[in-house]
Scaffold this motif. Structure first.
Motif, PDB file in Angstrom:
ATOM      1  N   LEU A   1      -8.461  -1.514  -2.371  1.00 45.10           N
ATOM      2  CA  LEU A   1      -8.646  -0.380  -1.474  1.00 45.10           C
ATOM      3  C   LEU A   1      -9.270   0.794  -2.210  1.00 45.10           C
ATOM      4  CD1 LEU A   1      -8.138   1.099   1.231  1.00 45.10           C
ATOM      5  CD2 LEU A   1      -5.900   1.735   0.314  1.00 45.10           C
ATOM      6  N   GLU A   2      -8.738   1.122  -3.397  1.00 40.36           N
ATOM      7  CA  GLU A   2      -9.260   2.262  -4.147  1.00 40.36           C
ATOM      8  C   GLU A   2     -10.691   2.018  -4.610  1.00 40.36           C
ATOM      9  OE1 GLU A   2      -6.398   3.475  -7.098  1.00 40.36           O
ATOM     10  OE2 GLU A   2      -5.072   4.275  -5.549  1.00 40.36           O
ATOM     11  N   ASN A   3     -11.045   0.803  -4.952  1.00 40.09           N
ATOM     12  CA  ASN A   3     -12.435   0.495  -5.320  1.00 40.09           C
ATOM     13  C   ASN A   3     -13.367   0.690  -4.132  1.00 40.09           C
ATOM     14  OD1 ASN A   3     -11.983  -0.040  -8.014  1.00 40.09           O
ATOM     15  ND2 ASN A   3     -11.601  -2.212  -7.659  1.00 40.09           N
ATOM     16  N   ARG A   4     -12.933   0.279  -2.953  1.00 41.54           N
ATOM     17  CA  ARG A   4     -13.750   0.482  -1.745  1.00 41.54           C
ATOM     18  C   ARG A   4     -13.933   1.973  -1.470  1.00 41.54           C
ATOM     19  NH1 ARG A   4     -11.698  -3.829   2.803  1.00 41.54           N
ATOM     20  NH2 ARG A   4     -11.847  -5.698   1.522  1.00 41.54           N
TER      21      ARG A   4
ATOM     22  N   THR B   1      -3.353   1.469   9.730  1.00 48.22           N
ATOM     23  CA  THR B   1      -4.033   0.336   9.102  1.00 48.22           C
ATOM     24  C   THR B   1      -4.817  -0.500  10.095  1.00 48.22           C
ATOM     25  OG1 THR B   1      -2.047  -1.005   9.308  1.00 48.22           O
ATOM     26  CG2 THR B   1      -2.421   0.100   7.203  1.00 48.22           C
ATOM     27  N   GLY B   2      -4.365  -0.589  11.323  1.00 50.26           N
ATOM     28  CA  GLY B   2      -5.020  -1.491  12.254  1.00 50.26           C
ATOM     29  C   GLY B   2      -4.996  -2.888  11.659  1.00 50.26           C
ATOM     30  N   GLU B   3      -6.065  -3.603  11.782  1.00 53.57           N
ATOM     31  CA  GLU B   3      -6.152  -4.946  11.206  1.00 53.57           C
ATOM     32  C   GLU B   3      -6.941  -4.894   9.907  1.00 53.57           C
ATOM     33  OE1 GLU B   3      -7.276  -7.985  13.951  1.00 53.57           O
ATOM     34  OE2 GLU B   3      -5.869  -7.275  15.460  1.00 53.57           O
ATOM     35  N   ILE B   4      -6.490  -4.076   8.996  1.00 48.28           N
ATOM     36  CA  ILE B   4      -7.177  -3.867   7.730  1.00 48.28           C
ATOM     37  C   ILE B   4      -7.086  -5.121   6.859  1.00 48.28           C
ATOM     38  CG2 ILE B   4      -5.155  -2.886   6.591  1.00 48.28           C
ATOM     39  CD1 ILE B   4      -6.989  -0.913   5.194  1.00 48.28           C
ATOM     40  N   ALA B   5      -8.169  -5.433   6.197  1.00 49.26           N
ATOM     41  CA  ALA B   5      -8.186  -6.571   5.269  1.00 49.26           C
ATOM     42  C   ALA B   5      -8.280  -6.021   3.853  1.00 49.26           C
ATOM     43  CB  ALA B   5      -9.368  -7.479   5.574  1.00 49.26           C
ATOM     44  N   VAL B   6      -7.146  -5.953   3.177  1.00 52.62           N
ATOM     45  CA  VAL B   6      -7.082  -5.408   1.830  1.00 52.62           C
ATOM     46  C   VAL B   6      -6.375  -6.414   0.942  1.00 52.62           C
ATOM     47  CG1 VAL B   6      -6.152  -3.547   0.399  1.00 52.62           C
ATOM     48  CG2 VAL B   6      -7.014  -3.047   2.674  1.00 52.62           C
TER      49      VAL B   6
ATOM     50  N   LEU C   1       0.849  -1.191   0.000  1.00 45.98           N
ATOM     51  CA  LEU C   1       0.000   0.000   0.000  1.00 45.98           C
ATOM     52  C   LEU C   1       0.886   1.244   0.000  1.00 45.98           C
ATOM     53  CD1 LEU C   1      -2.665  -1.058   2.644  1.00 45.98           C
ATOM     54  CD2 LEU C   1      -2.904  -1.065   0.173  1.00 45.98           C
ATOM     55  N   PRO C   2       0.426   2.335  -0.606  1.00 42.15           N
ATOM     56  CA  PRO C   2       1.239   3.549  -0.678  1.00 42.15           C
ATOM     57  C   PRO C   2       1.354   4.259   0.665  1.00 42.15           C
ATOM     58  CG  PRO C   2      -0.924   3.953  -1.577  1.00 42.15           C
ATOM     59  CD  PRO C   2      -0.862   2.479  -1.266  1.00 42.15           C
ATOM     60  N   ASP C   3       2.507   4.868   0.905  1.00 41.12           N
ATOM     61  CA  ASP C   3       2.719   5.679   2.105  1.00 41.12           C
ATOM     62  C   ASP C   3       2.611   7.171   1.801  1.00 41.12           C
ATOM     63  OD1 ASP C   3       3.040   3.825   4.085  1.00 41.12           O
ATOM     64  OD2 ASP C   3       5.212   3.746   3.969  1.00 41.12           O
ATOM     65  N   ILE C   4       2.235   7.516   0.591  1.00 43.13           N
ATOM     66  CA  ILE C   4       2.124   8.910   0.181  1.00 43.13           C
ATOM     67  C   ILE C   4       0.668   9.191  -0.209  1.00 43.13           C
ATOM     68  CG2 ILE C   4       4.510   9.116  -0.584  1.00 43.13           C
ATOM     69  CD1 ILE C   4       3.530   8.585  -3.442  1.00 43.13           C
ATOM     70  N   PRO C   5       0.261  10.463  -0.206  1.00 38.76           N
ATOM     71  CA  PRO C   5      -1.103  10.781  -0.647  1.00 38.76           C
ATOM     72  C   PRO C   5      -1.311  10.341  -2.097  1.00 38.76           C
ATOM     73  CG  PRO C   5      -0.131  12.654   0.473  1.00 38.76           C
ATOM     74  CD  PRO C   5       0.972  11.643   0.279  1.00 38.76           C
ATOM     75  N   CYS C   6      -2.458   9.769  -2.383  1.00 37.98           N
ATOM     76  CA  CYS C   6      -2.791   9.289  -3.729  1.00 37.98           C
ATOM     77  C   CYS C   6      -4.103   9.917  -4.176  1.00 37.98           C
ATOM     78  CB  CYS C   6      -2.931   7.775  -3.744  1.00 37.98           C
ATOM     79  SG  CYS C   6      -1.416   6.929  -3.307  1.00 37.98           S
ATOM     80  N   GLU C   7      -4.235  10.079  -5.473  1.00 37.23           N
ATOM     81  CA  GLU C   7      -5.434  10.666  -6.063  1.00 37.23           C
ATOM     82  C   GLU C   7      -6.232   9.597  -6.788  1.00 37.23           C
ATOM     83  OE1 GLU C   7      -5.155  13.756  -9.152  1.00 37.23           O
ATOM     84  OE2 GLU C   7      -4.872  15.126  -7.472  1.00 37.23           O
ATOM     85  N   VAL C   8      -7.549   9.659  -6.646  1.00 33.18           N
ATOM     86  CA  VAL C   8      -8.443   8.748  -7.350  1.00 33.18           C
ATOM     87  C   VAL C   8      -9.499   9.591  -8.049  1.00 33.18           C
ATOM     88  CG1 VAL C   8     -10.102   6.854  -7.108  1.00 33.18           C
ATOM     89  CG2 VAL C   8      -8.077   6.906  -5.665  1.00 33.18           C
TER      90      VAL C   8
END
Length: 134
Positions: free
Chosen positions: A89-92, A78-83, A43-50
């Motif tokens: 992630l971007e679709n969600r 992230t906690g216990e994120i399920a991706v 997963l990216p650690d930088i801001p992303c655009e969608v």
């Protein structure tokens, strides 16, 4: 028996062990014994655009508008994120933004929509209406 996994710069890895969240990995090189039990999602650690293109939305007075949106996201925890993947992630996120946009815009009349350039923050819309005398 050791497997090497590399997390590229500006990304983090979500490590799953036996299909359960195990931990978050920062950029770097890791070695795991019996890697068949592990899976990593990057997963990216930088801001992303969608971008969301051509969404048809009905106003409060049932007039159809076609709108496109751009939103920025940044993963801060992230906690216990399920991706499954970044695309997952971007679709969600895209679905959440579409539903939110529809709920905000459908509460406005066509005149309110046409009269203002606005953000999807309902507080900002209310403030613009007050300033415009609406």
């Amino acid at each position: 028996m050791f497997t090497k996994i590399e997390i590229p710069p500006l990304q983090s890895g979500i490590l799953y062990k036996d299909n359960k969240f195990y931990k978050r990995l920062q950029s770097g090189i890791y070695r795991f014994f019996d890697f068949s039990r592990y899976r990593v999602t990057l997963l990216p650690d930088i801001p992303c655009e969608v971008q969301i293109y051509s969404q048809e939305i009905l106003s409060k007075d049932n007039i159809a508008f076609r709108a496109s949106f751009v939103f920025t996201y940044e993963i801060v925890a992230t906690g216990e994120i399920a991706v499954l993947s970044r695309d997952d992630l971007e679709n969600r996120l895209r679905t959440i933004v579409q539903l939110y946009a529809r709920s905000v815009i459908s509460a406005l009349s066509a005149q309110e929509i046409a009269a203002h350039t606005f953000t999807l923050d309902p507080n900002a819309i209310g403030e613009q209406s007050k300033r415009a005398g609406g």
